[in-house]
Write a protein that holds these residues in place. Structure first.
Motif, PDB file in Angstrom:
ATOM      1  N   GLY A  62      48.803  39.267  25.202  1.00 28.55           N
ATOM      2  CA  GLY A  62      47.575  39.999  25.507  1.00 28.55           C
ATOM      3  C   GLY A  62      47.337  41.117  24.507  1.00 28.55           C
ATOM      4  N   GLU A  63      48.401  41.810  24.132  1.00 29.27           N
ATOM      5  CA  GLU A  63      48.279  42.898  23.151  1.00 29.27           C
ATOM      6  C   GLU A  63      47.815  42.350  21.802  1.00 29.27           C
ATOM      7  OE1 GLU A  63      50.899  46.563  21.243  1.00 29.27           O
ATOM      8  OE2 GLU A  63      51.917  44.975  22.356  1.00 29.27           O
TER       9      GLU A  63
ATOM     10  N   GLY B  96      45.041  51.145  31.917  1.00 29.54           N
ATOM     11  CA  GLY B  96      45.447  51.426  33.286  1.00 29.54           C
ATOM     12  C   GLY B  96      44.618  50.722  34.343  1.00 29.54           C
ATOM     13  N   GLN B  97      43.629  49.946  33.920  1.00 27.28           N
ATOM     14  CA  GLN B  97      42.821  49.224  34.911  1.00 27.28           C
ATOM     15  C   GLN B  97      43.667  48.116  35.534  1.00 27.28           C
ATOM     16  OE1 GLN B  97      40.667  49.030  37.377  1.00 27.28           O
ATOM     17  NE2 GLN B  97      39.089  49.758  35.932  1.00 27.28           N
ATOM     18  N   HIS B  98      43.495  47.899  36.828  1.00 24.09           N
ATOM     19  CA  HIS B  98      44.287  46.891  37.534  1.00 24.09           C
ATOM     20  C   HIS B  98      44.065  45.516  36.907  1.00 24.09           C
ATOM     21  CE1 HIS B  98      44.889  50.109  40.298  1.00 24.09           C
ATOM     22  NE2 HIS B  98      43.641  50.109  40.705  1.00 24.09           N
ATOM     23  N   ALA B  99      45.160  44.808  36.679  1.00 26.50           N
ATOM     24  CA  ALA B  99      45.084  43.509  36.011  1.00 26.50           C
ATOM     25  C   ALA B  99      44.173  42.543  36.754  1.00 26.50           C
ATOM     26  CB  ALA B  99      46.489  42.918  35.868  1.00 26.50           C
ATOM     27  N   GLU B 100      44.259  42.559  38.070  1.00 25.25           N
ATOM     28  CA  GLU B 100      43.438  41.628  38.860  1.00 25.25           C
ATOM     29  C   GLU B 100      41.948  41.906  38.670  1.00 25.25           C
ATOM     30  OE1 GLU B 100      47.291  42.511  41.136  1.00 25.25           O
ATOM     31  OE2 GLU B 100      45.767  43.655  40.046  1.00 25.25           O
ATOM     32  N   TYR B 101      41.606  43.188  38.583  1.00 26.12           N
ATOM     33  CA  TYR B 101      40.206  43.558  38.422  1.00 26.12           C
ATOM     34  C   TYR B 101      39.697  43.154  37.037  1.00 26.12           C
ATOM     35  CZ  TYR B 101      35.915  46.288  38.242  1.00 26.12           C
ATOM     36  OH  TYR B 101      34.606  46.656  38.113  1.00 26.12           O
TER      37      TYR B 101
ATOM     38  N   ASP C 282      44.417  33.549  28.493  1.00 25.99           N
ATOM     39  CA  ASP C 282      44.045  34.676  27.632  1.00 25.99           C
ATOM     40  C   ASP C 282      43.639  35.881  28.471  1.00 25.99           C
ATOM     41  OD1 ASP C 282      44.347  33.208  25.244  1.00 25.99           O
ATOM     42  OD2 ASP C 282      42.254  32.528  25.287  1.00 25.99           O
ATOM     43  N   MET C 283      42.802  35.633  29.464  1.00 26.34           N
ATOM     44  CA  MET C 283      42.303  36.722  30.303  1.00 26.34           C
ATOM     45  C   MET C 283      43.432  37.380  31.080  1.00 26.34           C
ATOM     46  SD  MET C 283      38.567  35.375  31.633  1.00 26.34           S
ATOM     47  CE  MET C 283      39.222  34.078  32.689  1.00 26.34           C
ATOM     48  N   LYS C 284      44.349  36.573  31.594  1.00 24.87           N
ATOM     49  CA  LYS C 284      45.491  37.129  32.321  1.00 24.87           C
ATOM     50  C   LYS C 284      46.368  37.959  31.397  1.00 24.87           C
ATOM     51  CE  LYS C 284      45.951  33.711  36.028  1.00 24.87           C
ATOM     52  NZ  LYS C 284      46.816  32.653  36.623  1.00 24.87           N
ATOM     53  N   ASN C 285      46.570  37.475  30.183  1.00 29.91           N
ATOM     54  CA  ASN C 285      47.420  38.184  29.230  1.00 29.91           C
ATOM     55  C   ASN C 285      46.816  39.526  28.828  1.00 29.91           C
ATOM     56  OD1 ASN C 285      49.124  35.980  29.325  1.00 29.91           O
ATOM     57  ND2 ASN C 285      48.387  35.083  27.414  1.00 29.91           N
ATOM     58  N   ILE C 286      45.519  39.529  28.523  1.00 26.50           N
ATOM     59  CA  ILE C 286      44.846  40.777  28.159  1.00 26.50           C
ATOM     60  C   ILE C 286      44.877  41.760  29.320  1.00 26.50           C
ATOM     61  CG2 ILE C 286      42.604  41.809  27.583  1.00 26.50           C
ATOM     62  CD1 ILE C 286      41.983  39.204  26.033  1.00 26.50           C
TER      63      ILE C 286
END
Length: 219
Positions: free
Chosen positions: A39-40, A75-80, A109-113
């Motif tokens: 993700g990074e 710091g935004q929640h990964a699920e959000y 990709d989205m989960k990793n980011i």
């Protein structure tokens, strides 16, 4: 029920539970775990082969945007974050910049980011308008009773930290961005939260500006 039949029923129930557990475990194994390192890399460098622009260009190093129109994502929640990226692919949150980028991203990709951003430390913001900070505080903490606007803190927490998998982190966000999103909800341009559309429609421009400024100072 015949008592002699009870052991059979019990055995059948246990067997069903066992099969269900195996099936659930199999599904869990199929779902790839988020890889924050990947993700990074995607966040920082993008992927030219898939025409994916580096997120850092708009959202800043480690998700700390310095452009007030672009949200801080650190710091935004990964699920959000994952949900929002998915929503950008739909008419519910169509955006001329984010929609093409999101459509080029796979679920992995989205989960990793999202996993990478979840681990980053947000740089704090600050309220700027001393004349409206009390109004903003009142709206955030108590809502607007006469307009049936609930307290923002009820879902997003008193300090703006939100609730993982349910409600976004808001604290420290740029005033301009928060105000723009509330205005979009109110006008129907952003439709991916029926709850927020309803709430925003009951708020005036001054109320939106006041609470957005107050939110910027939460930490």
């Amino acid at each position: 029920m015949n008592r002699a039949f009870l052991p059979f029923v019990k055995s059948l129930f246990v067997a069903i539970l066992a099969v269900s557990s195996v099936a659930y475990a199999a599904e869990e194994q199929k779902a790839p775990k988020a890889d924050a390192a990947k993700g990074e890399a995607l966040y920082t460098s993008g992927d030219a082969s898939r025409n994916i622009t580096a997120c850092v260009a708009c959202h800043g190093a480690a998700g700390n945007s310095t452009i007030s129109q672009n949200p801080k994502l650190a710091g935004q929640h990964a699920e959000y974050t994952f949900k929002q990226l998915g929503d950008f692919k739909t008419p519910q949150r169509n955006n001329p910049i984010m929609t093409p980028i999101a459509k080029a991203l796979s679920d992995a990709d989205m989960k990793n980011i999202a996993a990478f951003l979840d681990k980053q430390q947000q740089k704090p913001g600050a309220a700027r308008n001393k004349d409206t900070v009390e109004l903003g505080k009142k709206i955030y903490r108590a809502g607007i009773a006469e307009k049936n606007v609930p307290a923002c803190a009820g879902c997003h927490a008193p300090n703006g930290a939100g609730i993982p998998a349910q409600f976004a982190r808001l604290g420290g966000q740029h005033q301009e961005y928060t105000a723009a999103q509330l205005t979009s909800f109110r006008g129907g341009a952003r439709k991916n939260s029926a709850q927020m559309v309803t709430i925003a429609k009951r708020m005036s421009d001054d109320e939106i500006q006041a609470v957005s400024d107050y939110i910027a100072g939460l930490r």
